[in-house]
Structure formats: C-alpha cells, structure tokens
Design a protein around this motif. Sequence first.
Motif, short mmCIF file in Angstrom:
data_model
loop_
_atom_site.label_atom_id
_atom_site.label_comp_id
_atom_site.label_asym_id
_atom_site.label_seq_id
_atom_site.Cartn_x
_atom_site.Cartn_y
_atom_site.Cartn_z
N GLU A 59 -1.62 -24.68 -25.99
CA GLU A 59 -0.79 -25.59 -25.21
C GLU A 59 0.53 -24.90 -24.89
OE1 GLU A 59 -1.00 -29.88 -25.96
OE2 GLU A 59 -1.63 -29.27 -27.97
N GLU A 60 1.11 -25.31 -23.79
CA GLU A 60 2.39 -24.75 -23.37
C GLU A 60 3.20 -25.87 -22.73
OE1 GLU A 60 3.62 -21.70 -19.91
OE2 GLU A 60 2.21 -20.87 -21.39
N TYR A 61 4.47 -25.95 -23.09
CA TYR A 61 5.34 -26.90 -22.42
C TYR A 61 6.76 -26.33 -22.39
CZ TYR A 61 7.24 -28.67 -26.84
OH TYR A 61 7.87 -28.79 -28.05
N THR A 62 7.55 -26.84 -21.48
CA THR A 62 8.91 -26.36 -21.26
C THR A 62 9.90 -27.49 -21.56
OG1 THR A 62 8.09 -24.91 -19.54
CG2 THR A 62 10.45 -25.29 -19.57
N ASN A 63 11.03 -27.13 -22.14
CA ASN A 63 12.10 -28.11 -22.33
C ASN A 63 13.44 -27.45 -22.03
OD1 ASN A 63 13.29 -26.99 -24.76
ND2 ASN A 63 11.41 -27.64 -25.78
N ALA A 64 14.51 -28.22 -22.08
CA ALA A 64 15.83 -27.75 -21.68
C ALA A 64 16.66 -27.16 -22.82
CB ALA A 64 16.60 -28.91 -21.04
N ALA A 88 17.69 -24.24 -25.53
CA ALA A 88 17.59 -22.79 -25.69
C ALA A 88 16.69 -22.44 -26.89
CB ALA A 88 18.98 -22.19 -25.90
N PRO A 89 15.92 -21.34 -26.81
CA PRO A 89 14.98 -20.99 -27.88
C PRO A 89 15.62 -20.87 -29.27
CG PRO A 89 14.57 -19.62 -25.96
CD PRO A 89 15.83 -20.41 -25.68
N ALA A 90 16.78 -20.23 -29.36
CA ALA A 90 17.41 -20.04 -30.68
C ALA A 90 17.74 -21.37 -31.33
CB ALA A 90 18.67 -19.19 -30.55
N ARG A 91 18.25 -22.28 -30.56
CA ARG A 91 18.62 -23.60 -31.08
C ARG A 91 17.39 -24.41 -31.47
NH1 ARG A 91 21.16 -28.17 -27.77
NH2 ARG A 91 21.91 -29.46 -29.46
N LEU A 92 16.39 -24.38 -30.63
CA LEU A 92 15.14 -25.10 -30.90
C LEU A 92 14.46 -24.53 -32.14
CD1 LEU A 92 13.27 -27.35 -29.88
CD2 LEU A 92 12.11 -25.63 -28.50
N GLU A 113 9.79 -18.88 -25.97
CA GLU A 113 10.28 -17.89 -25.02
C GLU A 113 11.33 -18.50 -24.11
OE1 GLU A 113 6.80 -16.53 -22.94
OE2 GLU A 113 6.09 -15.38 -24.67
N PRO A 114 12.31 -17.71 -23.68
CA PRO A 114 13.33 -18.23 -22.77
C PRO A 114 12.73 -18.64 -21.43
CG PRO A 114 13.97 -16.09 -23.66
CD PRO A 114 12.55 -16.32 -24.05
N ALA A 115 13.14 -19.80 -20.94
CA ALA A 115 12.73 -20.27 -19.61
C ALA A 115 13.85 -19.92 -18.62
CB ALA A 115 12.49 -21.78 -19.62
N GLY A 154 17.26 -21.71 -18.75
CA GLY A 154 18.04 -21.64 -19.99
C GLY A 154 17.37 -22.36 -21.14
N GLY A 155 16.28 -23.04 -20.86
CA GLY A 155 15.54 -23.76 -21.88
C GLY A 155 14.49 -22.88 -22.54
N THR A 156 13.42 -23.52 -22.98
CA THR A 156 12.38 -22.84 -23.74
C THR A 156 11.00 -23.14 -23.19
OG1 THR A 156 13.68 -22.97 -25.77
CG2 THR A 156 11.32 -22.67 -26.05
N ILE A 157 10.17 -22.12 -23.17
CA ILE A 157 8.74 -22.28 -22.95
C ILE A 157 8.12 -22.17 -24.34
CG2 ILE A 157 6.65 -21.36 -21.90
CD1 ILE A 157 8.54 -20.04 -19.78
N SER A 158 7.53 -23.25 -24.82
CA SER A 158 6.89 -23.27 -26.13
C SER A 158 5.40 -23.03 -25.94
CB SER A 158 7.10 -24.62 -26.81
OG SER A 158 8.47 -24.86 -27.02
N LYS A 159 4.90 -21.98 -26.57
CA LYS A 159 3.48 -21.66 -26.51
C LYS A 159 2.90 -21.86 -27.90
CE LYS A 159 4.06 -18.36 -22.78
NZ LYS A 159 3.84 -17.00 -22.30
N MET A 160 1.88 -22.71 -27.98
CA MET A 160 1.29 -23.03 -29.26
C MET A 160 -0.22 -22.88 -29.22
SD MET A 160 3.61 -26.32 -30.21
CE MET A 160 3.77 -26.87 -28.53
N THR A 161 -0.76 -22.17 -30.19
CA THR A 161 -2.19 -22.02 -30.33
C THR A 161 -2.60 -22.60 -31.68
OG1 THR A 161 -2.19 -20.01 -29.00
CG2 THR A 161 -4.10 -20.36 -30.40
#
Length: 161
Positions: free
Chosen positions: A8-13, A15-19, A107-109, A112-119
């Motif tokens: 699955e992959e989803y994007t949010n607003a 930043a990766p370090a904070r998330l 990963e950075p979007a 400025g947000g994040t692309i979360s990739k989950m397997t």
Amino acid sequence: MGLTTFTEEYTNAIAPARLFKASIYDSHNLIPKLMPQAIKSIEITQGNGGTGSIKQINFVEGSTLNYLKFRIDELSEETFTYNYTLIEADPLMEKQIESIVYEVKLEPALNGGTISKMTSKYYTKGDGELSEEVIKAGKERAMGMYKAVETYLLQNPDAYA
C-alpha cells in the motif's frame, strides 16, 4: 507455509522526519494517548526500542485481540525505514498465521509531505489461506493508527518538530 503479500502507498502533508518520530520511534508513548478507546498500552518488553527489541501492544478489554507482540527488525531514522515482524498475537496466531512481516518506508513527497510505502507479508500455517476479514481487520487497525498520528501532527504543528 503459505505467503500472501500486500503493498500500500499513501501520501500525507507531514514531513517524513516528523512522521517517523511520532508514528514509529515514539509510537509506544503517543498511540495509546491518541487511541485510548482501542489501545491500553504499548510496552517495550525486551531491548531499548531499537533493532532487535520486542514491543507488545495491549488492547482494551472487549477487543477482538488481547495483545500483539512484534520484533523490530530494522529501525533507521536516516532512511526512514522500519521493518518489524509480528511474532505473537492472542488469539489471531492460534489458528492460521505463523507470522506477519511489515516493511515501512517513508519518502519525501513533492509537497513537503510524505509518501508512505508499506508492504505486509502474511505467512500462514501449513497451506492455510487468510480470510478477507483477517486481512481487512489488520489493514484497518494499521491505518487507524497512522491516521490518528497524522491528525494529531496536523493539529499540533510543533509536536515532534
């Protein structure tokens, strides 16, 4: 042993370090506060919270699961990767699941947000196959936690900055 894999992959607003800090590194403190209706506590039962540590999620009374235990296989703040293996769950693993391996990469979007990739890799006992409801329940639990953290971080811009 059977194997079923989902990606699955989803994007949010956020930043990766904070998330990463909030949803992974400090999850044992933050998530029970954000989801007290579902999660009683998250404890580090072995290790210091880093690679090789064992964490246990304790669910509130009346949940379909009593607890989950997982081993942290990789935890890297430099690459925002988090891999862990579900090694024990009452009563989920009594019947059909040997283990579940999760791989998370933030990963950075461009925004400025994040692309979360989950397997998620579900290893079943024998030649067993997973029911749709087991898979759906697992996905809903995981997404519920990620969404709770995302909402918290959006509402609290200085948290985990």
